[in-house]
Structures are given as structure tokens and as C-alpha cells.
Design a protein around this motif. Structure first.
Motif, PDB file in Angstrom:
ATOM      1  N   GLN A 203       0.824  -1.209   0.000  1.00 40.15           N
ATOM      2  CA  GLN A 203       0.000   0.000   0.000  1.00 40.15           C
ATOM      3  C   GLN A 203       0.861   1.263   0.000  1.00 40.15           C
ATOM      4  O   GLN A 203       0.559   2.235  -0.694  1.00 40.15           O
ATOM      5  CB  GLN A 203      -0.935   0.000   1.209  1.00 40.15           C
ATOM      6  N   VAL A 204       1.925   1.256   0.782  1.00 41.50           N
ATOM      7  CA  VAL A 204       2.805   2.428   0.845  1.00 41.50           C
ATOM      8  C   VAL A 204       3.463   2.665  -0.504  1.00 41.50           C
ATOM      9  O   VAL A 204       3.529   3.804  -0.996  1.00 41.50           O
ATOM     10  CB  VAL A 204       3.867   2.250   1.950  1.00 41.50           C
ATOM     11  N   MET A 205       3.954   1.620  -1.125  1.00 52.19           N
ATOM     12  CA  MET A 205       4.604   1.770  -2.426  1.00 52.19           C
ATOM     13  C   MET A 205       3.590   2.138  -3.498  1.00 52.19           C
ATOM     14  O   MET A 205       3.909   2.852  -4.456  1.00 52.19           O
ATOM     15  CB  MET A 205       5.332   0.480  -2.809  1.00 52.19           C
ATOM     16  N   ASN A 206       2.357   1.653  -3.355  1.00 49.90           N
ATOM     17  CA  ASN A 206       1.317   1.993  -4.316  1.00 49.90           C
ATOM     18  C   ASN A 206       0.976   3.479  -4.263  1.00 49.90           C
ATOM     19  O   ASN A 206       0.767   4.115  -5.310  1.00 49.90           O
ATOM     20  CB  ASN A 206       0.065   1.153  -4.045  1.00 49.90           C
ATOM     21  N   VAL A 207       0.932   4.032  -3.056  1.00 50.10           N
ATOM     22  CA  VAL A 207       0.695   5.467  -2.910  1.00 50.10           C
ATOM     23  C   VAL A 207       1.912   6.247  -3.403  1.00 50.10           C
ATOM     24  O   VAL A 207       1.785   7.276  -4.073  1.00 50.10           O
ATOM     25  CB  VAL A 207       0.383   5.810  -1.440  1.00 50.10           C
ATOM     26  N   GLY A 208       3.100   5.742  -3.067  1.00 53.69           N
ATOM     27  CA  GLY A 208       4.339   6.414  -3.464  1.00 53.69           C
ATOM     28  C   GLY A 208       4.986   7.116  -2.291  1.00 53.69           C
ATOM     29  O   GLY A 208       4.339   7.915  -1.612  1.00 53.69           O
ATOM     30  N   LEU A 209       6.248   6.820  -2.041  1.00 51.27           N
ATOM     31  CA  LEU A 209       6.948   7.437  -0.914  1.00 51.27           C
ATOM     32  C   LEU A 209       6.998   8.950  -1.049  1.00 51.27           C
ATOM     33  O   LEU A 209       6.973   9.672  -0.051  1.00 51.27           O
ATOM     34  CB  LEU A 209       8.373   6.880  -0.813  1.00 51.27           C
TER      35      LEU A 209
ATOM     36  N   LYS B 187       4.697  10.780  -2.192  1.00 53.05           N
ATOM     37  CA  LYS B 187       3.370  11.353  -1.977  1.00 53.05           C
ATOM     38  C   LYS B 187       2.989  11.394  -0.493  1.00 53.05           C
ATOM     39  O   LYS B 187       1.978  11.984  -0.122  1.00 53.05           O
ATOM     40  CB  LYS B 187       2.322  10.539  -2.732  1.00 53.05           C
ATOM     41  N   ILE B 188       3.764  10.737   0.349  1.00 50.79           N
ATOM     42  CA  ILE B 188       3.467  10.693   1.785  1.00 50.79           C
ATOM     43  C   ILE B 188       4.341  11.728   2.481  1.00 50.79           C
ATOM     44  O   ILE B 188       5.564  11.674   2.382  1.00 50.79           O
ATOM     45  CB  ILE B 188       3.748   9.291   2.367  1.00 50.79           C
ATOM     46  N   PRO B 189       3.746  12.693   3.192  1.00 47.36           N
ATOM     47  CA  PRO B 189       4.535  13.743   3.846  1.00 47.36           C
ATOM     48  C   PRO B 189       5.530  13.154   4.844  1.00 47.36           C
ATOM     49  O   PRO B 189       5.336  12.050   5.363  1.00 47.36           O
ATOM     50  CB  PRO B 189       3.466  14.602   4.543  1.00 47.36           C
ATOM     51  N   PRO B 190       6.602  13.892   5.163  1.00 44.44           N
ATOM     52  CA  PRO B 190       7.720  13.308   5.936  1.00 44.44           C
ATOM     53  C   PRO B 190       7.356  12.849   7.337  1.00 44.44           C
ATOM     54  O   PRO B 190       7.814  11.787   7.771  1.00 44.44           O
ATOM     55  CB  PRO B 190       8.752  14.450   5.965  1.00 44.44           C
ATOM     56  N   VAL B 191       6.567  13.623   8.076  1.00 45.12           N
ATOM     57  CA  VAL B 191       6.234  13.225   9.453  1.00 45.12           C
ATOM     58  C   VAL B 191       5.349  11.987   9.443  1.00 45.12           C
ATOM     59  O   VAL B 191       5.535  11.061  10.247  1.00 45.12           O
ATOM     60  CB  VAL B 191       5.553  14.388  10.199  1.00 45.12           C
ATOM     61  N   THR B 192       4.398  11.939   8.531  1.00 50.75           N
ATOM     62  CA  THR B 192       3.532  10.759   8.410  1.00 50.75           C
ATOM     63  C   THR B 192       4.357   9.537   8.047  1.00 50.75           C
ATOM     64  O   THR B 192       4.206   8.466   8.660  1.00 50.75           O
ATOM     65  CB  THR B 192       2.455  11.005   7.334  1.00 50.75           C
ATOM     66  N   LEU B 193       5.245   9.672   7.078  1.00 52.31           N
ATOM     67  CA  LEU B 193       6.072   8.547   6.655  1.00 52.31           C
ATOM     68  C   LEU B 193       7.010   8.102   7.770  1.00 52.31           C
ATOM     69  O   LEU B 193       7.182   6.900   8.009  1.00 52.31           O
ATOM     70  CB  LEU B 193       6.879   8.941   5.413  1.00 52.31           C
TER      71      LEU B 193
ATOM     72  N   ILE C  56      -2.478   1.991   7.765  1.00 50.04           N
ATOM     73  CA  ILE C  56      -3.191   2.409   6.560  1.00 50.04           C
ATOM     74  C   ILE C  56      -4.176   3.518   6.904  1.00 50.04           C
ATOM     75  O   ILE C  56      -4.286   4.527   6.196  1.00 50.04           O
ATOM     76  CB  ILE C  56      -3.916   1.209   5.919  1.00 50.04           C
ATOM     77  N   SER C  57      -4.907   3.354   7.995  1.00 56.97           N
ATOM     78  CA  SER C  57      -5.842   4.396   8.418  1.00 56.97           C
ATOM     79  C   SER C  57      -5.104   5.679   8.749  1.00 56.97           C
ATOM     80  O   SER C  57      -5.528   6.779   8.359  1.00 56.97           O
ATOM     81  CB  SER C  57      -6.635   3.912   9.634  1.00 56.97           C
ATOM     82  N   PHE C  58      -3.987   5.563   9.438  1.00 58.37           N
ATOM     83  CA  PHE C  58      -3.206   6.750   9.799  1.00 58.37           C
ATOM     84  C   PHE C  58      -2.607   7.423   8.571  1.00 58.37           C
ATOM     85  O   PHE C  58      -2.531   8.658   8.503  1.00 58.37           O
ATOM     86  CB  PHE C  58      -2.083   6.356  10.764  1.00 58.37           C
ATOM     87  N   MET C  59      -2.182   6.639   7.583  1.00 55.87           N
ATOM     88  CA  MET C  59      -1.527   7.218   6.412  1.00 55.87           C
ATOM     89  C   MET C  59      -2.448   8.204   5.700  1.00 55.87           C
ATOM     90  O   MET C  59      -2.020   9.321   5.369  1.00 55.87           O
ATOM     91  CB  MET C  59      -1.100   6.109   5.446  1.00 55.87           C
ATOM     92  N   TRP C  60      -3.694   7.831   5.469  1.00 55.46           N
ATOM     93  CA  TRP C  60      -4.598   8.726   4.750  1.00 55.46           C
ATOM     94  C   TRP C  60      -4.935   9.961   5.562  1.00 55.46           C
ATOM     95  O   TRP C  60      -5.028  11.070   5.031  1.00 55.46           O
ATOM     96  CB  TRP C  60      -5.861   7.971   4.358  1.00 55.46           C
ATOM     97  N   LYS C  61      -5.118   9.787   6.859  1.00 59.13           N
ATOM     98  CA  LYS C  61      -5.388  10.957   7.706  1.00 59.13           C
ATOM     99  C   LYS C  61      -4.153  11.843   7.796  1.00 59.13           C
ATOM    100  O   LYS C  61      -4.254  13.074   7.803  1.00 59.13           O
ATOM    101  CB  LYS C  61      -5.819  10.488   9.095  1.00 59.13           C
ATOM    102  N   GLY C  62      -2.978  11.219   7.874  1.00 59.54           N
ATOM    103  CA  GLY C  62      -1.744  11.998   7.945  1.00 59.54           C
ATOM    104  C   GLY C  62      -1.491  12.792   6.683  1.00 59.54           C
ATOM    105  O   GLY C  62      -1.042  13.946   6.749  1.00 59.54           O
ATOM    106  N   ILE C  63      -1.756  12.199   5.519  1.00 58.25           N
ATOM    107  CA  ILE C  63      -1.553  12.915   4.257  1.00 58.25           C
ATOM    108  C   ILE C  63      -2.403  14.178   4.230  1.00 58.25           C
ATOM    109  O   ILE C  63      -1.936  15.261   3.854  1.00 58.25           O
ATOM    110  CB  ILE C  63      -1.886  12.006   3.064  1.00 58.25           C
ATOM    111  N   MET C  64      -3.655  14.068   4.646  1.00 60.01           N
ATOM    112  CA  MET C  64      -4.546  15.225   4.620  1.00 60.01           C
ATOM    113  C   MET C  64      -4.148  16.273   5.647  1.00 60.01           C
ATOM    114  O   MET C  64      -4.008  17.457   5.341  1.00 60.01           O
ATOM    115  CB  MET C  64      -5.981  14.785   4.879  1.00 60.01           C
TER     116      MET C  64
ATOM    117  N   GLU D 155      -1.309  16.623   7.547  1.00 57.20           N
ATOM    118  CA  GLU D 155       0.039  17.192   7.457  1.00 57.20           C
ATOM    119  C   GLU D 155       0.117  18.201   6.318  1.00 57.20           C
ATOM    120  O   GLU D 155       0.836  19.203   6.402  1.00 57.20           O
ATOM    121  CB  GLU D 155       1.083  16.097   7.268  1.00 57.20           C
ATOM    122  N   LYS D 156      -0.646  17.943   5.264  1.00 55.34           N
ATOM    123  CA  LYS D 156      -0.700  18.901   4.161  1.00 55.34           C
ATOM    124  C   LYS D 156      -1.358  20.203   4.610  1.00 55.34           C
ATOM    125  O   LYS D 156      -0.958  21.291   4.196  1.00 55.34           O
ATOM    126  CB  LYS D 156      -1.474  18.282   2.999  1.00 55.34           C
TER     127      LYS D 156
END
Length: 316
Positions: free
Chosen positions: A21-27, A29-35, A95-103, A105-106
């Protein structure tokens, strides 16, 4: 949060699904603190390096009123949040945290979002202790004081409250077919998760919701903003990106930076658009203006020098 298990499966399907899932989204595309937060929890789960000494087992780090309040084992307030007993537990949480973090943190920018996560980690653990102690007194049930849990779920529920607060109101479908007003969706998820996963920590998830509500409805945001204002980084970053800064020398001979115009209100200019939407809109607007003023030109792209002059004239 979940009750602890003594041993965890360190190499299971959950890790492969998470990596996919992480690679599918793209490293990128994921902000640094979330990643970094995801990577840290995976490293803890895999016991990378010397981490096993700090996170030896779920029972050694899990959080309960008895262990924290009575035994004074305060480090559990932090350690329990980042420990996952099973690879699928880790997968669903990340996975749940990643989508919330992307939004988020942006929206908040990385520095404030990291600050927000640190406060939420501590606050959700403290809230969990408080909720269990209150229920133990009200229900006269001592099991709430000894109930021990681990996991990032409480923080995720707190972030869920923020994501629903900062998105337009509407209807969301829980499980794909249950319509729920978006402002109430976290309450629905609290109940449904408990029905589907009975061993999940109901009070842990409830603690996360309460912390999130304290931020969007209560005093927590105002208190946090005393230390680090939430709009500081988003406003300055947007101003640099959209309008630029120019150097100046003051009367004393010192040098510094000053905006070419007074600081505009961030929301007035963004209209709630994301950074990518703002950039796309600005490009389209510039292209239209350039075509209108240069109908006889064959250039495909706007004249950047002309665009800069127009912006300078606009804010003089």
C-alpha cells in the motif's frame, strides 16, 4: 488500542500488505512526518536494532490505570501507543493513519503536525487512564483499572475527528452501505468496530474521540497554539510560495526579509483548496490572462516576467 498479546507474529501478511500500500501510494506522496511515524512503528514491531530492549513485549509496555496511576510507570503512556501485538493490527492502523496523515500534514504543515501527534499521543493515553478510572468508579467494576491496552488506534480516532471537522459536511457510508452524517461518522465507527472486533479497546477509541473533540470544540487547540500557533507555518509557507519575499536593508545597515505586501489572510486566498489545486488554478488563470493579452502570440506558456509584474502591481 487492543488488549496485549504475549507474543507477536513479526513476519506475516500484514507487513506485506502495508509495504504494498505504501509503495502503491508512493513514498514521495506521503509527507515526511507521516512517513517517519509509519516507519518508526514498523521498526518497533520488527524490533530493529536495540528497540527490543525498550519494547520487549506487550505486557511490558501496555497501559492501564493500575500500572500508570498506582505503580507510577509513566513511560507506558508513550510506549503503549507505538506497540502493536500483531502484524494485521499494525497494518490496519498504519493504513488508516496514512490517509489521515496525508490530509492533515498537508493542511498544518510538517512541524505543527509533528507537534500535534506528540500532544495527541500523550493526551489520548492520559484520557484512556481517566476514562477507565471514571468507569471503574461509576460501574463499581475494578476490571477497568486493570484493563491493559496497546496500539495507535486512540491517536487515529483523534485524527479522525479532525479530518471530519476540516472537510465539508455531507454523508459518509460506513461499511459501504450505512449512511451517516460526516460529522458523526467517528461515533458510528466506534460502535461498529466494537461489534466487529469485540476485543478492541472501546475506552481507548473513546479516549481518542474525546481528545479530538477537545481540539476542535474545546480548549486544547487554544492551549497548544500558545506554544506553537497552528496557522504559523501554513500562512508563511503559502505566502512564500504565492507571492515571494524581497530582500531589504534597514536604516541601521542590517539586512533581512520583508514581504512586498502586507500578509494576506490565508483562507481568503486559498478558498479551502489544496496546494496542488491552488497551483493548477493559478496556472490556468495565468494562461488565460496571457492568451487574452497576447492574442497574436504563438507562445504556449504564460510569460513569467509579465506574470511577476502583474502580481507586483496588484499588491503595490
Amino acid at each position: 488500542m487492543r488488549p496485549p498479546m504475549q507474543r507477536k507474529a513479526r513476519h506475516g501478511l500484514g507487513l506485506y500488505l502495508l509495504a504494498f500500500q505504501v509503495m502503491n501510494v508512493g513514498l514521495d506522496k506521503i509527507p515526511p512526518v507521516t512517513l517517519a511515524t509509519i516507519a518508526a512503528q514498523v521498526a518497533i514491531f520488527l524490533e530493529v536494532g536495540d528497540l527490543e530492549r525498550w519494547f520487549p513485549s506487550a505486557s511490558a509496555v501496555c497501559i492501564s490505570p493500575f500500572l500508570v496511576w498506582q505503580r507510577k510507570q509513566w513511560m507506558r503512556l508513550i510506549f503503549a501507543t507505538f506497540y502493536h501485538a500483531h502484524d494485521l493490527h499494525l497494518y490496519y492502523n498504519m493504513i488508516s493513519f496514512m490517509w489521515k496523515g496525508i490530509m492533515l500534514e498537508k493542511k498544518f504543515k510538517s512541524i505543527y503536525f509533528g507537534y500535534l501527534l506528540a500532544v495527541f499521543c500523550a493526551m489520548t493515553s492520559l484520557m484512556y487512564i481517566g476514562v477507565n478510572m471514571v468507569l471503574s468508579l461509576i460501574l463499581d467494576d475494578p476490571s477497568y483499572e486493570t484493563s491493559c491496552a496497546v496500539g495507535f488506534s486512540a491517536v487515529i480516532f483523534a485524527l479522525k475527528v479532525l479530518t471530519t471537522h476540516y472537510t465539508p459536511p455531507g454523508t459518509q457510508y460506513v461499511l459501504g452501505f450505512i449512511p451517516v452524517p460526516s460529522r458523526m461518522v467517528f461515533w458510528a465507527e466506534l460502535v461498529i468496530i466494537q461489534l466487529l472486533v469485540p476485543n478492541a479497546s472501546f475506552t481507548g477509541h473513546l479516549a481518542g474521540i474525546l481528545v479530538g473533540l477537545l481540539y476542535v470544540k474545546g480548549p486544547l487547540k487554544n492551549i497548544m497554539d500558545i506554544v506553537l500557533p497552528s496557522g504559523l507555518f501554513s500562512q508563511s509557507t503559502f505566502f512564500i510560495y504565492r507571492f515571494g519575499f524581497e530582500s531589504y536593508a534597514d536604516s541601521s545597515g542590517g539586512s533581512g526579509t520583508t514581504p512586498s505586501a502586507p500578509m494576506p489572510d490565508y483562507d481568503e486566498y486559498t478558498g479551502g483548496l489544496s496546494d496542488e489545486e491552488q497551483l493548477r488554478y493559478a496556472q490556468q488563470e495565468s494562461l488565460h490572462q496571457n492568451i487574452g493579452s497576447n492574442q497574436n502570440s504563438n507562445r504556449m506558456y504564460p510569460d513569467l516576467d509579465d506574470l511577476r509584474q502583474r502580481r507586483q502591481q496588484r499588491f503595490q
